[in-house]
Design an enzyme around this catalytic site. Structure first.
Site, PDB file in Angstrom:
ATOM      1  N   LYS A 182     -18.310  12.358 -26.410  1.00 26.41           N
ATOM      2  CA  LYS A 182     -18.326  13.255 -25.140  1.00 26.41           C
ATOM      3  C   LYS A 182     -17.040  13.860 -25.016  1.00 26.41           C
ATOM      4  O   LYS A 182     -15.952  13.223 -25.101  1.00 26.41           O
ATOM      5  CB  LYS A 182     -18.433  12.009 -23.914  1.00 26.41           C
ATOM      6  CG  LYS A 182     -18.641  12.992 -22.642  1.00 26.41           C
ATOM      7  CD  LYS A 182     -17.401  12.725 -21.808  1.00 26.41           C
ATOM      8  CE  LYS A 182     -17.509  13.710 -20.632  1.00 26.41           C
ATOM      9  NZ  LYS A 182     -16.304  14.213 -19.977  1.00 26.41           N
ATOM     10  N   GLY A 239      -7.898   6.602 -21.725  1.00 22.74           N
ATOM     11  CA  GLY A 239      -8.026   7.287 -20.466  1.00 22.74           C
ATOM     12  C   GLY A 239      -7.451   6.472 -19.360  1.00 22.74           C
ATOM     13  O   GLY A 239      -6.739   5.626 -19.605  1.00 22.74           O
ATOM     14  N   SER A 240      -7.881   6.998 -18.041  1.00 26.19           N
ATOM     15  CA  SER A 240      -7.260   6.262 -16.984  1.00 26.19           C
ATOM     16  C   SER A 240      -7.911   4.822 -16.639  1.00 26.19           C
ATOM     17  O   SER A 240      -8.853   4.650 -17.011  1.00 26.19           O
ATOM     18  CB  SER A 240      -7.199   7.166 -15.682  1.00 26.19           C
ATOM     19  OG  SER A 240      -8.713   7.201 -15.481  1.00 26.19           O
ATOM     20  N   GLY A 244     -11.818   4.320 -16.907  1.00 21.90           N
ATOM     21  CA  GLY A 244     -12.268   3.455 -17.807  1.00 21.90           C
ATOM     22  C   GLY A 244     -12.705   2.222 -17.094  1.00 21.90           C
ATOM     23  O   GLY A 244     -13.885   1.712 -17.685  1.00 21.90           O
ATOM     24  N   GLU A 263      -8.939   1.845 -23.613  1.00 20.08           N
ATOM     25  CA  GLU A 263      -7.497   1.722 -23.859  1.00 20.08           C
ATOM     26  C   GLU A 263      -6.789   2.388 -22.701  1.00 20.08           C
ATOM     27  O   GLU A 263      -7.255   3.577 -22.435  1.00 20.08           O
ATOM     28  CB  GLU A 263      -7.070   2.269 -24.982  1.00 20.08           C
ATOM     29  CG  GLU A 263      -5.641   2.022 -25.398  1.00 20.08           C
ATOM     30  CD  GLU A 263      -4.822   3.046 -25.592  1.00 20.08           C
ATOM     31  OE1 GLU A 263      -4.238   3.243 -24.494  1.00 20.08           O
ATOM     32  OE2 GLU A 263      -5.057   3.796 -26.425  1.00 20.08           O
ATOM     33  N   CYS A 300       0.455   6.544 -24.300  1.00 16.54           N
ATOM     34  CA  CYS A 300      -0.174   5.529 -24.056  1.00 16.54           C
ATOM     35  C   CYS A 300       1.149   4.319 -24.188  1.00 16.54           C
ATOM     36  O   CYS A 300       1.290   3.464 -23.285  1.00 16.54           O
ATOM     37  CB  CYS A 300      -0.980   5.016 -24.437  1.00 16.54           C
ATOM     38  SG  CYS A 300      -1.919   5.838 -25.747  1.00 16.54           S
ATOM     39  N   GLU A 389       1.588   2.056 -13.964  1.00 16.17           N
ATOM     40  CA  GLU A 389       1.798   3.055 -15.047  1.00 16.17           C
ATOM     41  C   GLU A 389       2.143   4.323 -14.349  1.00 16.17           C
ATOM     42  O   GLU A 389       1.039   4.677 -13.368  1.00 16.17           O
ATOM     43  CB  GLU A 389       0.804   3.260 -16.157  1.00 16.17           C
ATOM     44  CG  GLU A 389       0.975   4.402 -17.053  1.00 16.17           C
ATOM     45  CD  GLU A 389      -0.140   4.594 -18.181  1.00 16.17           C
ATOM     46  OE1 GLU A 389      -1.450   4.560 -17.823  1.00 16.17           O
ATOM     47  OE2 GLU A 389       0.040   5.147 -18.991  1.00 16.17           O
TER      48      GLU A 389
END
Ligand code: NAP
Length: 504
Positions: A182, A239-240, A244, A263, A300, A389
């Site tokens: 995607k 991603g976020s 996620g 992740e 990340c 984060e």
């Protein structure tokens, strides 16, 4: 720009357009229209992947290794177009795109080598013991087998290494699993060129067409339909935390739940021990500023928090870090959404009780400039939000009154991709009590370096307890990442004429 995107999806090698389109938002240059994915197109791509699996899942390791090498060759052949398109779409500098392309290709080639070595199959054999009392033992063999079609979400912050032909795709294809990507809306043109490279490799190596499809996004339904499709057996995602978690929950709520290898978020804390700070605090502050602001902090493994003792050496560290960060020019962020999220994160930190602003800059539109804040360990421990984060070049220095208080901070951390110790020999006895704590918090523990820069190799772990990842037993970088797309099968008393070739 020499390459003009056609804007279509690629479903089992066929270029398909949709009625609806979205327009890309490049950091520079021309915007193009891309087809918005539909649920029907997802269904077609997944069905083609399932059909391809019946052949691809049973190819030899040599065949798949040749396929991965061919993809790397085809990506290299399109190197200039990829760099131009990638830089225009993401705003990342040319050197970064060139480096990331090199990493993507060596990652594919590393998996090819790994396949040929064959250790990942983890073969076991317990020979039959027909005379054993009180019961005979059957012949038992075990081997890792591919799981079936895998969904991969392109990541905004790595248009190559964590996207179309990135680590998740390379690991799944190596395992023997067809892949449906995607695409991420931040770099649809880059995804299109890389897809062309994969399609060419599919043809050259006579792979079944359904082994790879790219569906562009532009609609949240696409991602949900993909992870909910009953023939999808696992998902790779970077991603976020919010995105996620939403997709993870969809995977868990399926009639047949599947693993979601997400992740998500990590603040990658650094613990700076007293002797290291007194001996080389200035160099550490400069090194931190470089690591924190590299790539506009969109890694990340960005080290967002530094924990050290309050006092004159601590003050010096803070002032050198502030000076170094102040000289970092504005950098374009990957998307306007990410820039907005950065500003919202900065406001959240700035508004937290007990937080002092050290460096404030004027960050606007899609540009990011660094921010630096300081707080005490007591305030950090009392404000959970400080442990979350902020995706971008923002640092928080946490001053503790003692090494024991630094350890208290370590104990209260969420799951992390990395934790770093800056230590001299004289700090070793203090640092000893940190290892058992940090091992439970992070996938990777470092000494005396900075966590940005993730080596692609056999020993790498890029993962960790939630929210660093949704699956603490896995890594998304390095050869061990192939495990995510395999499962062990035991063959009991199966005649050798029926066993997979690798087990004989
Ligand atoms: P994101 O919003 O999580 O999106 C990643 C992918 O997941 C996109 O393809 C997105 O589709 C899809 N998605 C997200 N939520 C979904 C949902 N509820 N249903 C279906 N699909 C969904 O991440 P992003 O766009 O890369 O960046 C946004 C933020 O993520 C950043 O500001 C940063 O905080 C964080 N981030 C963190 C890391 C990290 O390594 N820790 C890396 C990148 C980004 P759409 O494009 O259609 O929304």
């Amino acid at each position: 720009m020499s390459f003009i995107p056609h804007g279509k999806h690629s479903i089992a090698g066929q270029l398909i357009s949709s009625e609806n389109t979205f327009t890309s938002s490049p950091a520079s240059g021309e915007a193009y229209n891309f087809s918005v994915g539909t649920v029907d197109q997802i269904n077609k791509a997944v069905e083609a992947a399932e059909n391809a699996f019946l052949e691809y899942g049973y190819t030899s390791r040599e065949t798949r290794a040749a396929f991965l090498n061919a993809i790397a060759d085809e990506i290299e052949a399109r190197g200039d177009d990829i760099t131009k398109m990638g830089c225009a779409e993401t705003g990342l500098p040319e050197g970064r795109l060139v480096g990331e392309r090199g990493r993507t290709c060596s990652q594919l080639r590393l998996f090819a080598e790994h396949l040929l070595q064959g250790e990942y199959l983890d073969k076991r054999h317990d020979k039959a013991l027909p005379e054993r009392q009180p019961l005979p033992r059957p012949d038992l063999r075990l081997m890792q087998r591919p799981i079936g079609p895998v969904a991969v979400f392109g990541a905004s912050n790595f248009p190559l290494a964590f996207s179309t032909a990135g680590g998740d795709t390379a690991a799944a294809l190596a395992a023997g699993c067809p892949v449906i990507v995607k695409g991420h809306g931040a770099h649809p043109g880059t995804a299109e060129i890389v897809t062309d490279a994969i399609n060419q490799a599919v043809k050259k190596c006579a792979m079944p067409a359904g082994v790879f499809s790219l569906i562009q996004g532009g609609n949240r339904e696409v991602g949900s339909a993909l992870v909910k499709h009953p023939l999808i057996k696992a998902v790779g995602f970077t991603g976020s935390l919010q995105g996620g978690r939403a997709l993870f929950d969809l995977c868990a709520a399926r009639p047949e739940p599947i693993p979601f290898f997400g992740e998500l978020g990590s603040v990658n804390p650094m613990f700076l021990f007293p002797n290291a700070v007194s001996q080389r605090g200035e160099a550490l502050a400069k090194g931190w500023a470089t690591s924190l602001s590299m790539g506009a902090g969109q890694f990340c493994t960005n080290p967002g928090i530094a924990i050290l003792l309050a006092g004159s050496f601590g003050d010096k560290f803070l002032s050198v870090a502030s000076q170094s960060l102040a000289s970092v020019p504005a950098q374009t962020m990957l998307t306007m959404g990410i820039a907005d999220a950065y500003r919202a994160g900065q406001k959240r930190i700035a508004d937290t009780t007990g937080v002092r602003e050290v460096l404030s800059t004027s960050c606007y539109m899609r540009d990011a400039t660094p921010y630096l804040y300081a707080t005490t360990a007591k305030d950090w421990l009392n404000n959970e939000t400080l442990a979350e984060e902020v995706f971008g070049p923002l640092g928080v220095v946490v001053f503790a009154e003692s090494v024991d208080e630094m350890l208290e901070v370590a104990k209260h951390l969420d799951g992390q991709l990395t934790c770093t110790l800056h230590i001299d020999d004289a700090d070793i006895s203090d640092a000893k009590s940190f290892l058992p704590v940090l091992e439970r918090k992070a996938g990777r523990i470092l000494a005396n370096s900075f966590p940005t820069g993730v080596e692609v190799c056999d020993s790498m772990v890029h993962g960790g307890p939630y929210p660093a990842s949704t699956n603490f037993g896995a890594t998304s970088v390095g050869t061990m990442s192939i495990r995510r797309f395999l499962r062990p099968v035991c063959y009991q008393d199966i005649p050798s004429s029926l066993l997979p070739e690798d087990l004989i």
